[in-house]
Design a protein around this motif. Structure first.
Motif, PDB file in Angstrom:
ATOM      1  N   LYS A  37      25.498  38.368 111.559  1.00  0.00           N
ATOM      2  CA  LYS A  37      25.271  38.737 110.164  1.00  0.00           C
ATOM      3  C   LYS A  37      25.484  40.224 110.015  1.00  0.00           C
ATOM      4  N   VAL A  38      26.116  40.674 109.215  1.00  0.00           N
ATOM      5  CA  VAL A  38      26.278  42.099 109.014  1.00  0.00           C
ATOM      6  C   VAL A  38      26.339  42.243 107.344  1.00  0.00           C
ATOM      7  N   PRO A  39      25.285  42.583 106.714  1.00  0.00           N
ATOM      8  CA  PRO A  39      25.393  42.542 105.467  1.00  0.00           C
ATOM      9  C   PRO A  39      26.246  43.813 105.032  1.00  0.00           C
ATOM     10  N   THR A  40      26.857  43.546 103.922  1.00  0.00           N
ATOM     11  CA  THR A  40      28.081  44.583 103.444  1.00  0.00           C
ATOM     12  C   THR A  40      28.138  44.593 101.949  1.00  0.00           C
ATOM     13  N   SER A  41      28.691  45.572 101.310  1.00  0.00           N
ATOM     14  CA  SER A  41      28.789  45.313  99.931  1.00  0.00           C
ATOM     15  C   SER A  41      30.232  44.900  99.512  1.00  0.00           C
ATOM     16  N   ALA A  42      31.256  45.373 100.498  1.00  0.00           N
ATOM     17  CA  ALA A  42      32.607  44.745 100.204  1.00  0.00           C
ATOM     18  C   ALA A  42      33.548  45.039 101.308  1.00  0.00           C
ATOM     19  N   PRO A  43      34.520  44.436 101.499  1.00  0.00           N
ATOM     20  CA  PRO A  43      35.220  44.877 102.514  1.00  0.00           C
ATOM     21  C   PRO A  43      36.027  46.282 102.422  1.00  0.00           C
ATOM     22  N   SER A  44      36.653  46.377 100.961  1.00  0.00           N
ATOM     23  CA  SER A  44      36.982  47.825 100.814  1.00  0.00           C
ATOM     24  C   SER A  44      37.064  47.837  99.039  1.00  0.00           C
ATOM     25  N   ALA A  45      36.639  46.609  98.600  1.00  0.00           N
ATOM     26  CA  ALA A  45      36.598  46.557  97.048  1.00  0.00           C
ATOM     27  C   ALA A  45      35.475  45.912  96.500  1.00  0.00           C
ATOM     28  N   ALA A  46      34.667  46.247  95.531  1.00  0.00           N
ATOM     29  CA  ALA A  46      33.475  45.392  94.964  1.00  0.00           C
ATOM     30  C   ALA A  46      33.819  43.895  94.787  1.00  0.00           C
ATOM     31  N   VAL A 132      49.711  40.408 111.126  1.00  0.00           N
ATOM     32  CA  VAL A 132      48.662  41.137 112.032  1.00  0.00           C
ATOM     33  C   VAL A 132      48.805  42.638 111.899  1.00  0.00           C
ATOM     34  N   TYR A 133      50.384  42.980 111.432  1.00  0.00           N
ATOM     35  CA  TYR A 133      50.580  44.425 111.356  1.00  0.00           C
ATOM     36  C   TYR A 133      50.249  44.816 109.898  1.00  0.00           C
ATOM     37  N   SER A 134      50.233  43.797 108.965  1.00  0.00           N
ATOM     38  CA  SER A 134      49.711  44.278 107.528  1.00  0.00           C
ATOM     39  C   SER A 134      48.822  43.380 107.015  1.00  0.00           C
ATOM     40  N   PRO A 135      47.469  43.183 107.305  1.00  0.00           N
ATOM     41  CA  PRO A 135      46.659  42.343 106.686  1.00  0.00           C
ATOM     42  C   PRO A 135      46.253  42.557 105.142  1.00  0.00           C
ATOM     43  N   PRO A 136      45.842  41.539 104.624  1.00  0.00           N
ATOM     44  CA  PRO A 136      45.611  41.836 103.285  1.00  0.00           C
ATOM     45  C   PRO A 136      44.847  43.017 102.960  1.00  0.00           C
ATOM     46  N   LYS A 137      44.928  43.921 102.268  1.00  0.00           N
ATOM     47  CA  LYS A 137      44.489  45.250 101.848  1.00  0.00           C
ATOM     48  C   LYS A 137      43.179  45.257 101.745  1.00  0.00           C
ATOM     49  N   ASP A 138      42.524  44.561 100.805  1.00  0.00           N
ATOM     50  CA  ASP A 138      41.017  44.622 100.748  1.00  0.00           C
ATOM     51  C   ASP A 138      40.067  43.945 101.940  1.00  0.00           C
ATOM     52  N   PHE A 139      40.694  43.094 102.697  1.00  0.00           N
ATOM     53  CA  PHE A 139      40.013  42.682 103.881  1.00  0.00           C
ATOM     54  C   PHE A 139      40.466  43.236 105.230  1.00  0.00           C
ATOM     55  N   GLY A 140      41.600  43.795 105.391  1.00  0.00           N
ATOM     56  CA  GLY A 140      41.733  44.539 106.481  1.00  0.00           C
ATOM     57  C   GLY A 140      42.048  43.976 107.656  1.00  0.00           C
ATOM     58  N   ALA A 141      42.183  44.494 108.847  1.00  0.00           N
ATOM     59  CA  ALA A 141      42.001  44.063 110.181  1.00  0.00           C
ATOM     60  C   ALA A 141      40.694  43.700 110.675  1.00  0.00           C
ATOM     61  N   PRO A 142      40.619  42.370 111.251  1.00  0.00           N
ATOM     62  CA  PRO A 142      39.107  42.053 111.680  1.00  0.00           C
ATOM     63  C   PRO A 142      38.990  42.916 113.043  1.00  0.00           C
ATOM     64  N   ARG A 143      37.681  43.238 113.241  1.00  0.00           N
ATOM     65  CA  ARG A 143      37.287  43.885 114.482  1.00  0.00           C
ATOM     66  C   ARG A 143      37.003  42.965 115.755  1.00  0.00           C
ATOM     67  N   GLY A 144      36.817  41.601 115.186  1.00  0.00           N
ATOM     68  CA  GLY A 144      36.727  40.499 116.258  1.00  0.00           C
ATOM     69  C   GLY A 144      36.919  39.123 115.411  1.00  0.00           C
ATOM     70  N   LEU A 145      37.278  38.350 116.307  1.00  0.00           N
ATOM     71  CA  LEU A 145      37.526  37.101 115.591  1.00  0.00           C
ATOM     72  C   LEU A 145      36.474  36.050 116.231  1.00  0.00           C
ATOM     73  N   TYR A 161      30.414  38.448 108.031  1.00  0.00           N
ATOM     74  CA  TYR A 161      29.899  37.828 109.459  1.00  0.00           C
ATOM     75  C   TYR A 161      31.207  38.341 110.454  1.00  0.00           C
ATOM     76  N   THR A 162      30.712  38.806 111.712  1.00  0.00           N
ATOM     77  CA  THR A 162      31.538  39.095 112.786  1.00  0.00           C
ATOM     78  C   THR A 162      30.958  38.194 113.735  1.00  0.00           C
ATOM     79  N   GLY A 163      31.906  37.400 114.185  1.00  0.00           N
ATOM     80  CA  GLY A 163      31.170  36.428 115.284  1.00  0.00           C
ATOM     81  C   GLY A 163      31.370  34.948 114.462  1.00  0.00           C
ATOM     82  N   PRO A 164      31.054  33.835 115.378  1.00  0.00           N
ATOM     83  CA  PRO A 164      30.942  32.586 114.858  1.00  0.00           C
ATOM     84  C   PRO A 164      29.784  32.265 113.803  1.00  0.00           C
ATOM     85  N   VAL A 165      30.144  31.426 112.933  1.00  0.00           N
ATOM     86  CA  VAL A 165      29.272  31.047 111.955  1.00  0.00           C
ATOM     87  C   VAL A 165      29.143  29.469 111.820  1.00  0.00           C
ATOM     88  N   THR A 166      27.943  29.244 111.279  1.00  0.00           N
ATOM     89  CA  THR A 166      27.788  27.576 111.129  1.00  0.00           C
ATOM     90  C   THR A 166      27.560  27.108 109.868  1.00  0.00           C
TER      91      THR A 166
END
Length: 183
Positions: A37-46, A132-145, A161-166
């Motif tokens: 769990k990594v709190p965030t305000s937004a990927p790149s946009a509110a 993978v070379y042009s992911p959605p702009k506001d979400f970008g490329a993930p640092r992990g799956l 969340y980076t990592g598995p969720v339940t």
């Protein structure tokens, strides 16, 4: 082997050298792994935008999901933790009317290969292949799956969340952010 004894000893010595004592966390505070769990305000946009075409040819627009909690999940067919969480995400999509899920397949493969994969491992939510070379702009490329975003009904990001969720994690966070509690 003496390494297990040496490492704790070094940690104690380093802690003793600090300038000021650090307050200890309360014993009752649960440890939250940084990867889950990594709190965030937004990927790149509110209020991030996401417009993709799903594998069944339908247009998917995140903005059309307003009023629902949305789970945006990056995954890949070769990712073990991704495959493990897919049934729980599918159950949430099928059983909770206030929750929508979109799967974003993040791998360099064809849509026909993804369709064949999903025919063997079906899910109750739409899936789109992400370039993978042009992911959605506001979400970008993930640092992990897997990487997952919980989007509030107003379209703002509640958590990343980076990592598995339940399903339990997601439902607890939805309740913590003011949504309905799981019954």
């Amino acid at each position: 082997m003496r390494l297990p004894v040496v490492v704790p000893l070094l940690l104690v010595l380093l802690a003793a050298c600090s300038r000021s004592p650090q307050p200890a966390a309360p014993a009752s505070a649960p440890a939250t792994p940084a990867a889950s769990k990594v709190p965030t305000s937004a990927p790149s946009a509110a209020r991030p935008a996401l417009q993709v075409t799903t594998l069944d040819g339908a247009a998917y627009d995140l903005a059309q999901q307003r009023g629902k909690w949305v789970i945006v999940n990056y995954w890949a067919t070769w990712c073990g933790p991704c495959l493990k969480e897919m049934p729980e995400l599918s159950a949430l999509a099928a059983m909770r009317q206030h929750i929508a899920v979109i799967g974003l397949a993040y791998e360099d493969t064809s849509e026909s290969d993804l369709r064949a994969f999903l025919a063997k491992r079906p899910v109750a939510y739409p899936v789109a292949r992400v370039d993978v070379y042009s992911p959605p702009k506001d979400f970008g490329a993930p640092r992990g799956l897997p990487t997952t975003w919980l989007i509030r009904p107003d379209g703002a990001v509640a958590r990343k969340y980076t990592g598995p969720v339940t399903a339990r994690m997601l439902e607890e966070d939805i309740a913590a952010f003011g949504g309905p509690k799981a019954g």
